[in-house]
Design a protein around this motif. Structure first.
Motif, PDB file in Angstrom:
ATOM      1  N   UNK A   1       0.691  -1.335  -0.215  1.00 47.27           N
ATOM      2  CA  UNK A   1       0.018   0.168   0.022  1.00 47.27           C
ATOM      3  C   UNK A   1       0.534   0.721   0.054  1.00 47.27           C
ATOM      4  N   UNK A   2       0.836   2.638  -0.193  1.00 46.98           N
ATOM      5  CA  UNK A   2       1.109   3.530  -0.766  1.00 46.98           C
ATOM      6  C   UNK A   2       1.206   4.758   0.448  1.00 46.98           C
ATOM      7  N   UNK A   3       1.666   4.070   1.824  1.00 46.40           N
ATOM      8  CA  UNK A   3       1.170   4.931   2.929  1.00 46.40           C
ATOM      9  C   UNK A   3       3.315   4.962   3.230  1.00 46.40           C
ATOM     10  N   UNK A   4       3.148   5.721   4.030  1.00 45.19           N
ATOM     11  CA  UNK A   4       4.738   5.817   4.501  1.00 45.19           C
ATOM     12  C   UNK A   4       4.955   4.448   4.980  1.00 45.19           C
ATOM     13  N   UNK A   5       4.704   3.802   5.260  1.00 43.83           N
ATOM     14  CA  UNK A   5       5.164   2.534   6.192  1.00 43.83           C
ATOM     15  C   UNK A   5       5.050   1.166   4.932  1.00 43.83           C
ATOM     16  N   UNK A   6       4.918   1.892   3.720  1.00 40.28           N
ATOM     17  CA  UNK A   6       4.683   0.358   3.198  1.00 40.28           C
ATOM     18  C   UNK A   6       4.000  -0.435   3.101  1.00 40.28           C
ATOM     19  N   UNK A   7       2.750  -0.819   3.742  1.00 35.14           N
ATOM     20  CA  UNK A   7       1.681  -1.695   4.660  1.00 35.14           C
ATOM     21  C   UNK A   7       1.265  -2.966   4.167  1.00 35.14           C
TER      22      UNK A   7
ATOM     23  N   UNK B   1      -5.123  -1.376  10.861  1.00 37.52           N
ATOM     24  CA  UNK B   1      -4.748   0.150  11.484  1.00 37.52           C
ATOM     25  C   UNK B   1      -5.182  -0.670  12.568  1.00 37.52           C
ATOM     26  N   UNK B   2      -5.325  -1.719  13.285  1.00 36.87           N
ATOM     27  CA  UNK B   2      -4.826  -2.224  14.144  1.00 36.87           C
ATOM     28  C   UNK B   2      -3.134  -2.330  14.370  1.00 36.87           C
ATOM     29  N   UNK B   3      -3.676  -3.335  13.538  1.00 37.67           N
ATOM     30  CA  UNK B   3      -1.720  -3.474  13.351  1.00 37.67           C
ATOM     31  C   UNK B   3      -0.743  -2.452  13.552  1.00 37.67           C
ATOM     32  N   UNK B   4      -1.036  -1.657  12.922  1.00 36.18           N
ATOM     33  CA  UNK B   4      -0.167  -0.453  12.980  1.00 36.18           C
ATOM     34  C   UNK B   4      -0.143   0.119  13.998  1.00 36.18           C
ATOM     35  N   UNK B   5      -0.941  -0.497  14.981  1.00 34.00           N
ATOM     36  CA  UNK B   5      -1.611   0.242  16.296  1.00 34.00           C
ATOM     37  C   UNK B   5      -1.433   0.071  17.309  1.00 34.00           C
TER      38      UNK B   5
ATOM     39  N   UNK C   1       4.126 -15.339   1.525  1.00 40.02           N
ATOM     40  CA  UNK C   1       3.888 -16.342   2.319  1.00 40.02           C
ATOM     41  C   UNK C   1       2.688 -16.375   2.512  1.00 40.02           C
ATOM     42  N   UNK C   2       2.307 -17.942   2.245  1.00 42.97           N
ATOM     43  CA  UNK C   2       0.816 -18.415   2.589  1.00 42.97           C
ATOM     44  C   UNK C   2      -0.367 -17.700   3.417  1.00 42.97           C
ATOM     45  N   UNK C   3       0.744 -17.785   4.762  1.00 42.39           N
ATOM     46  CA  UNK C   3       0.384 -17.429   5.910  1.00 42.39           C
ATOM     47  C   UNK C   3       0.565 -16.105   6.458  1.00 42.39           C
ATOM     48  N   UNK C   4       1.019 -15.541   6.078  1.00 40.63           N
ATOM     49  CA  UNK C   4       0.999 -13.709   5.681  1.00 40.63           C
ATOM     50  C   UNK C   4      -0.598 -13.210   5.384  1.00 40.63           C
ATOM     51  N   UNK C   5      -0.876 -12.542   6.643  1.00 36.42           N
ATOM     52  CA  UNK C   5      -2.145 -12.425   5.576  1.00 36.42           C
ATOM     53  C   UNK C   5      -2.385 -10.157   5.543  1.00 36.42           C
ATOM     54  N   UNK C   6      -0.999  -9.941   6.291  1.00 35.02           N
ATOM     55  CA  UNK C   6      -0.649  -8.490   6.860  1.00 35.02           C
ATOM     56  C   UNK C   6       0.269  -7.981   7.262  1.00 35.02           C
ATOM     57  N   UNK C   7       1.095  -6.613   7.319  1.00 33.70           N
ATOM     58  CA  UNK C   7       2.167  -6.450   7.952  1.00 33.70           C
ATOM     59  C   UNK C   7       2.376  -4.975   7.872  1.00 33.70           C
ATOM     60  N   UNK C   8       2.772  -4.362   8.615  1.00 36.64           N
ATOM     61  CA  UNK C   8       2.990  -2.843   8.409  1.00 36.64           C
ATOM     62  C   UNK C   8       4.108  -2.933   8.994  1.00 36.64           C
ATOM     63  N   UNK C   9       4.945  -1.383   9.097  1.00 35.70           N
ATOM     64  CA  UNK C   9       6.720  -0.789   9.391  1.00 35.70           C
ATOM     65  C   UNK C   9       5.887  -0.778  11.387  1.00 35.70           C
ATOM     66  N   UNK C  10       6.900  -0.991  11.712  1.00 37.07           N
ATOM     67  CA  UNK C  10       6.892  -0.749  13.222  1.00 37.07           C
ATOM     68  C   UNK C  10       6.611  -0.029  14.052  1.00 37.07           C
TER      69      UNK C  10
ATOM     70  N   UNK D   1      10.706  -0.498  17.322  1.00 36.90           N
ATOM     71  CA  UNK D   1      11.615  -1.240  16.177  1.00 36.90           C
ATOM     72  C   UNK D   1      11.569   0.258  14.813  1.00 36.90           C
ATOM     73  N   UNK D   2      10.729   0.308  14.746  1.00 34.58           N
ATOM     74  CA  UNK D   2      10.758   2.055  14.410  1.00 34.58           C
ATOM     75  C   UNK D   2      10.124   0.966  12.085  1.00 34.58           C
ATOM     76  N   UNK D   3      11.240   2.087  12.454  1.00 37.97           N
ATOM     77  CA  UNK D   3      12.202   1.476  10.182  1.00 37.97           C
ATOM     78  C   UNK D   3      12.587   0.826  10.488  1.00 37.97           C
ATOM     79  N   UNK D   4      12.959  -0.489  11.346  1.00 34.57           N
ATOM     80  CA  UNK D   4      13.893  -0.951  11.545  1.00 34.57           C
ATOM     81  C   UNK D   4      12.832  -2.769  11.370  1.00 34.57           C
TER      82      UNK D   4
END
Length: 223
Positions: free
Chosen positions: A97-103, A115-119, A185-194, A199-202
């Motif tokens: 997705x085109x956001x700062x965190x490349x979600x 959104x819940x994942x980011x928060x 990965x088929x198990x992964x349904x979402x991810x977002x920058x921490x 850990x932030x951008x790392x």
């Protein structure tokens, strides 16, 4: 003729003497062998004491249940197939997705879940630090980490790929690769920058689907 007869008797006498000497040598050898065996028996007896045969027992030996076979080779083949399936060439930018965190989220995962994942709505149930690993090692380690976490029904994970401070050009070499691998990965349904404290951008916060196939309803864990 008399001379020839004496010669024959002489040869016969010599042959008898040789035969007797050989027989004596064989008797001496056998006697030495018997003596050696006797010394060994005496040594055993003096070491362990007198022995006697055990009486036969009518007790049945307990039967042991053999361990269930483990498909080791099949597991190794599956892991090898998973490693080969994770490509560095996937156009992951089309998935992010085109956001700062490349979600990233699958089409069947709602924006509310992301959104819940980011928060930090869900507690971190596992963490992997890829600092200092080479590409192949990091890919294999990440693959095993995701597979085992999913098998143990862990839903929310943190993957630390680093900020690149120790890399040439101070660029996070693993960051884009980890995003590509996770998106495949088929198990992964979402991810977002921490978030910063995580850990932030790392680092990335990764959400796995449940083992029963439900994707968007991870249970909230107590903090």
């Amino acid at each position: 003729m008399k001379v020839n007869g004496l010669k024959e008797l002489g040869r016969l006498r010599d042959a008898l003497r040789e035969a007797e000497a050989q027989a004596a040598a064989e008797r001496a050898r056998q006697a030495a062998e018997r003596a050696r065996r006797e010394r060994e028996r005496n040594l055993f007896t003096s070491s362990v004491g007198p022995v006697r045969p055990m009486k036969p027992s009518s007790r049945a030996l307990p039967s042991r249940t053999p361990p269930s076979p483990e498909p080791r080779q099949r597991e190794l083949d599956e892991q090898a197939a998973l490693r080969e399936a994770l490509s560095d060439e996937v156009d992951v930018e089309s998935l992010l997705l085109t956001d700062d965190g490349l979600s990233y989220r699958r089409p069947d995962v709602s924006e509310a879940v992301l959104a819940k994942l980011r928060k930090g709505h869900w507690s971190i149930q596992g963490e992997l630090d890829l600092h200092g690993m080479r590409r192949d090692e990091a890919r294999d380690t990440l693959s095993d980490f995701i597979r085992l976490a999913h098998q143990h029904s862990r839903r929310c994970l943190r993957v630390v790929h680093g900020k690149g401070h120790g890399s040439p050009g101070r660029e996070p070499v693993l960051k884009s690769k980890v995003q590509r691998w996770l998106a495949q990965r088929r198990e992964v349904i979402a991810f977002a920058q921490a978030a910063g404290p995580q850990g932030g951008a790392g680092a990335l916060i990764v959400l796995l689907g449940s083992r029963d196939g439900q994707t968007g309803h991870a249970a909230r864990q107590p903090r």
